[in-house]
Design an enzyme around this catalytic site. Structure first.
Site, short mmCIF file in Angstrom:
data_model
loop_
_atom_site.label_atom_id
_atom_site.label_comp_id
_atom_site.label_asym_id
_atom_site.label_seq_id
_atom_site.Cartn_x
_atom_site.Cartn_y
_atom_site.Cartn_z
N GLU A 1 0.83 -1.20 0.00
CA GLU A 1 0.00 0.00 0.00
C GLU A 1 0.87 1.26 0.00
O GLU A 1 1.79 1.37 0.81
CB GLU A 1 -0.90 0.02 1.23
CG GLU A 1 -1.74 -1.23 1.41
CD GLU A 1 -2.50 -1.24 2.74
OE1 GLU A 1 -2.26 -0.32 3.56
OE2 GLU A 1 -3.30 -2.15 2.95
N CYS A 2 0.58 2.17 -0.88
CA CYS A 2 1.19 3.50 -0.91
C CYS A 2 2.72 3.41 -0.86
O CYS A 2 3.35 3.04 -1.84
CB CYS A 2 0.63 4.36 0.21
SG CYS A 2 0.77 6.15 -0.10
#
Length: 450
Positions: free
Chosen positions: A329-330
């Site tokens: 994520e991210c």
């Protein structure tokens, strides 16, 4: 049952609710109580303050991510100690897009039947503060606002204002906090800086605690918390039962530190052993793992360290090339790309499991709640907030912004791999987690050797 609880909310961002919440939590501990805390909304930083600095259990609850019964179940499941202090987000009524109640502090308080203490910034205001409070009270359809804290006002003026407020509005002023620059916290593009990056944070919080103890009536805070209505779970939390033991390697260090407590708890309850490793400091992955989880954080602040640790990058790429399931994520997604560029556009080599690079755009690229789908089938809910962007965000999933309904293609997804910029909230979709665990199970125990 009665679970003493209180929400510390505010009229808007920057009003001081985070500082006051930390002060109240520290003061309650100093009083000999054992509080726990929750943060309303998709915020990683404030719970980190509560956990890392104050040593408290801290979770995230959000009425966009989960329906009312699941939200209540999560709260009750994580409740610990004598009293729960719930920190609000933005202004009390600011939810999706800033215009909807859904996802707001007030909506969470409604679901949890939590009494609210409203923080008001009184700096530069006099009698006008009554009009502001009256407006918030008139909008409180569930009669949840039970008290007010006056922030950034002197002791003498706070007493004068308190008399006016209590006489004319009938709402209790539980205390005041004087303006004190000594406890100000610096800002950064992703909220507050992390606790371990602030010099003398413990000393600052000690000052905050003492200011709160002097100006805020803690007994009144506790009385309000104990006045909360009885609450019980309308359903059992949707835990996943999986008798097979599996091990998940979870990146956790200075660069990768954004994890919802609810996500990790859900994995552990499914029988997954979480083994933490550091892409900065470790040279090899944990042994006998079935998958990898790379959370968000600040990889852009540790580009030299990440780039120079070639051994762990090779191990991660080799594992992914072999088909090992991975969630990223991210910041974790950025790390899996070939390169990350710093603000001066210097390129640093990363894992290279996904082609492309990420670079700083000088402004907020995407922000807000999203719903993620595959071929019109719901997968999971999440949230985006990033100033970096990639030239290869993927196009396997539909990412729909909740506040506007606009949809873009994004993320890399093939059943065993799901990576992209959105931060995911697992309790919003037990099925998504089940599918990832099935992918881990199919992969089997994998021994990585370099």
């Amino acid at each position: 049952m009665n679970y003493p609880r209180i929400m510390i909310a505010a009229t808007g961002s920057g009003t001081g609710k985070t500082t006051i919440t930390c002060g109240i939590l520290a003061a309650l501990k100093d009083k000999g109580l054992n509080p726990c805390s929750f943060k309303c909304g998709p915020d990683y930083i404030d719970p980190m303050f509560h956990r890392n600095v104050l040593g408290l259990e801290a979770g995230n609850l959000d009425t966009f991510f989960t329906e009312d019964d699941v939200t209540t179940s999560l709260f009750l499941d994580e409740y610990a100690g004598d009293v729960a202090v719930i920190e609000g987000v933005m202004g009390l009524y600011d939810g999706l897009g800033g215009t909807q109640i859904k996802g707001s502090s007030y909506d969470l308080a409604r679901v949890l039947k939590a009494p609210i203490v409203l923080v008001i910034n009184g700096r530069g205001m006099g009698r006008s503060i009554l009009a502001e409070i009256k407006g918030f009270l008139s909008y409180d359809k569930s009669n949840l606002i039970k008290g007010v804290v006056l922030n950034k006002v002197s002791k003498g003026f706070a007493k004068t204002l308190s008399n006016l407020i209590e006489t004319e509005l009938g709402i209790k002023v539980v205390g005041y906090v004087e303006n004190n620059q000594a406890v100000s916290v610096d800002s950064r593009h992703l909220g507050l800086v992390m606790p371990n990056e602030i010099d003398t944070i413990n000393e600052k919080l000690s000052v905050v605690r003492d200011i709160v103890k002097e100006g805020i009536d803690l007994n009144c805070i506790l009385d309000i918390a104990r006045s909360a209505e009885d609450i019980e779970a309308a359903c059992n939390q949707s835990d996943i039962v999986n008798a097979n033991h599996m091990k998940l390697a979870v990146a956790r260090d200075e660069a990768f530190c954004f994890y919802y407590k609810e996500n990790l708890r859900m994995l552990e309850r499914a029988g997954v052993e979480l083994e933490y490793f550091s892409p900065i400091h470790d040279k090899v992955l944990p042994k006998d793992i079935n998958g990898i989880l790379l959370g968000g954080g600040y990889p852009e602040n540790y580009l030299n360290e990440l780039a120079n640790n070639g051994s762990i990058k090779t191990a991660i790429k080799k594992a992914i090339d072999r088909g090992m399931p991975v969630l990223a994520e991210c910041g974790g997604f950025m790390y899996l790309l070939e390169y990350i560029a710093n603000k001066e556009e210097k390129m640093y080599q990363m894992v290279g499991a996904i082609s492309g690079s990420s670079s700083f755009k000088g402004k907020l690229v995407r922000f807000g709640y999203v719903t993620i789908e595959k071929d019109d089938t719901f997968l999971i809910k999440g949230h985006e907030f990033h100033y970096y962007d990639s030239d290869n965000n993927g196009g396997d999933l539909s990412v729909t912004k909740a506040s506007t309904g606009s949809t873009v293609k994004g993320m890399h997804f093939n059943g065993r791999l799901c990576v992209g910029y959105p931060h995911l909230y697992y309790p919003s979709s037990p099925k998504f987690v089940e599918n990832f665990l099935e992918a881990m199970k199919d992969y089997g125990k994998c021994k990585i050797s370099i």
